[in-house]
Scaffold this active site. Structure first.
Site, PDB file in Angstrom:
ATOM      1  N   ASP A 185     -54.719  94.335  -8.997  1.00 13.12           N
ATOM      2  CA  ASP A 185     -55.173  93.535 -10.143  1.00 13.12           C
ATOM      3  C   ASP A 185     -55.070  92.077  -9.708  1.00 13.12           C
ATOM      4  O   ASP A 185     -54.849  91.801  -8.515  1.00 13.12           O
ATOM      5  CB  ASP A 185     -54.272  93.864 -11.354  1.00 13.12           C
ATOM      6  CG  ASP A 185     -54.981  93.621 -12.699  1.00 13.12           C
ATOM      7  OD1 ASP A 185     -55.671  92.588 -12.828  1.00 13.12           O
ATOM      8  OD2 ASP A 185     -54.824  94.452 -13.610  1.00 13.12           O
TER       9      ASP A 185
ATOM     10  N   THR B  58     -56.947 107.775   2.399  1.00 10.15           N
ATOM     11  CA  THR B  58     -57.383 108.771   3.389  1.00 10.15           C
ATOM     12  C   THR B  58     -58.427 109.722   2.809  1.00 10.15           C
ATOM     13  O   THR B  58     -59.050 110.479   3.531  1.00 10.15           O
ATOM     14  CB  THR B  58     -56.187 109.580   3.926  1.00 10.15           C
ATOM     15  OG1 THR B  58     -55.408 110.011   2.822  1.00 10.15           O
ATOM     16  CG2 THR B  58     -55.332 108.760   4.855  1.00 10.15           C
TER      17      THR B  58
ATOM     18  N   LYS C 103     -49.512 101.974  -6.504  1.00 13.39           N
ATOM     19  CA  LYS C 103     -50.699 101.358  -5.883  1.00 13.39           C
ATOM     20  C   LYS C 103     -51.339 100.286  -6.763  1.00 13.39           C
ATOM     21  O   LYS C 103     -52.517 100.365  -7.099  1.00 13.39           O
ATOM     22  CB  LYS C 103     -51.744 102.435  -5.551  1.00 13.39           C
ATOM     23  CG  LYS C 103     -51.236 103.547  -4.635  1.00 13.39           C
ATOM     24  CD  LYS C 103     -52.384 104.494  -4.273  1.00 13.39           C
ATOM     25  CE  LYS C 103     -51.969 105.593  -3.323  1.00 13.39           C
ATOM     26  NZ  LYS C 103     -51.161 106.664  -3.952  1.00 13.39           N
TER      27      LYS C 103
HETATM   28  O1  C5P Z   1     -48.812 118.026  -1.205  1.00 11.19           O
HETATM   29  P1  C5P Z   1     -49.132 116.981  -0.168  1.00 11.19           P
HETATM   30  O2  C5P Z   1     -48.192 116.997   1.011  1.00 11.19           O
HETATM   31  O3  C5P Z   1     -50.588 117.003   0.232  1.00 11.19           O
HETATM   32  O4  C5P Z   1     -48.866 115.606  -0.946  1.00 11.19           O
HETATM   33  C1  C5P Z   1     -49.161 114.373  -0.375  1.00 11.19           C
HETATM   34  C2  C5P Z   1     -48.839 113.262  -1.345  1.00 11.19           C
HETATM   35  O5  C5P Z   1     -49.241 112.048  -0.744  1.00 11.19           O
HETATM   36  C3  C5P Z   1     -49.570 113.350  -2.680  1.00 11.19           C
HETATM   37  O6  C5P Z   1     -48.702 112.759  -3.664  1.00 11.19           O
HETATM   38  C4  C5P Z   1     -50.775 112.482  -2.482  1.00 11.19           C
HETATM   39  O7  C5P Z   1     -51.235 111.896  -3.680  1.00 11.19           O
HETATM   40  C5  C5P Z   1     -50.205 111.402  -1.561  1.00 11.19           C
HETATM   41  N1  C5P Z   1     -51.172 110.684  -0.755  1.00 11.19           N
HETATM   42  C6  C5P Z   1     -52.044 111.320   0.121  1.00 11.19           C
HETATM   43  N2  C5P Z   1     -52.927 110.574   0.851  1.00 11.19           N
HETATM   44  C7  C5P Z   1     -52.945 109.234   0.718  1.00 11.19           C
HETATM   45  C8  C5P Z   1     -52.054 108.596  -0.142  1.00 11.19           C
HETATM   46  C9  C5P Z   1     -51.168 109.358  -0.873  1.00 11.19           C
HETATM   47  O8  C5P Z   1     -52.014 112.540   0.265  1.00 11.19           O
HETATM   48  N3  C5P Z   1     -53.758 108.529   1.450  1.00 11.19           N
END
Ligand code: C5P
Length: 230
Positions: A63, A117, A60
């Site tokens: 900069d 999110t 992500k």
């Molecule tokens: O364990 P889980 O299914 O919740 O993991 C979701 C992954 O997606 C994590 O690495 C989290 O940091 C990432 N993520 C998220 N929501 C976002 C962006 C990335 O849950 N908006």
């Protein structure tokens, strides 16, 4: 190739590899994020690629255009399948990043994060955004497409709205986290969707972490998800 991207969120390399060694690279891709990349870097990513996995390097970047372009060039040089920037970095930043990735020519796909999110509607005015979450996500998705990137990271709950705008390319990529099969624990995710529902509304790739990584038998959990979305 599989639509499932497994989020490798582990504090140690050995814990991550213990999981990875149970997985079949033809059935999933792997997402390496800030924690693991900061700790174990490029050699770790290369090691996963040597095992046959395609990698989404989820760093992500946000900069000035020159700095982000240089970082994206390095990611493309590793040869990762996908990497990303924050759309809030703006049009010029995204254009510079896309150009850098294309110049390397390794096929790395570049996508952008719209609004995290984890942000709720009430968080936006605090950072000077007075639009609704949906309007802001739509604006940033369109900006991402204008900059020539391949797609975005967003909530599966936003995909239908975004497709309905009829302003994004047909082959735009929607990578969606917050995915929970009915049989899995919700954890800290709030706005969740099942894998098959997310695909039916237009997600192109599903980021799934704990329902697989914390399962007693991760490969069985992955297979169960693959069966459900067949
Ligand atoms: O364990 P889980 O299914 O919740 O993991 C979701 C992954 O997606 C994590 O690495 C989290 O940091 C990432 N993520 C998220 N929501 C976002 C962006 C990335 O849950 N908006």
């Amino acid at each position: 190739m599989s639509k499932v991207i497994i989020a490798l969120d582990f504090p140690t390399e050995s814990a991550a590899l213990a999981l990875v060694d149970q997985l079949d690279p033809s059935m999933c891709r792997l997402k390496v994020g800030l924690e693991m990349y900061t700790a174990f870097g490029r050699p770790f990513v290369k090691n996963l690629m040597d095992k046959g996995f395609e990698i989404f390097l989820d760093l992500k970047f946000h900069d000035i255009p020159n700095t982000v372009a240089a970082a994206c060039r390095q990611a493309a040089d590793i040869g990762v399948w996908m990497t990303n920037v924050h759309a809030l970095g703006g049009l010029k930043m995204m254009q510079a990043a896309q150009k850098a990735v294309e110049e390397v020519g390794s096929g790395t796909q570049l996508i952008a994060v719209t609004i995290l999110t984890s942000h709720q509607q009430s968080d936006l005015p605090l950072i000077g955004v007075n639009d609704s979450v949906n309007d802001q996500v739509a604006r940033l998705a369109c900006l991402t497409a204008e900059a020539g990137l391949e797609g975005i990271v967003c909530s599966a709950q936003e995909v239908e709205m975004l497709k309905g705008l009829n302003k994004l390319p047909e082959d735009f990529v929607f990578v969606t986290p917050g995915i929970r099969p009915e049989w899995a624990a919700t954890g800290d995710q709030q706005r969740i969707m099942t894998p098959s529902k997310a695909l039916s509304v237009g997600s192109t790739h599903l980021v799934i972490g704990r329902p697989i990584t914390a399962a007693e038998d991760p490969m069985a959990a992955l297979k169960r998800i693959q069966e459900e979305i067949k």
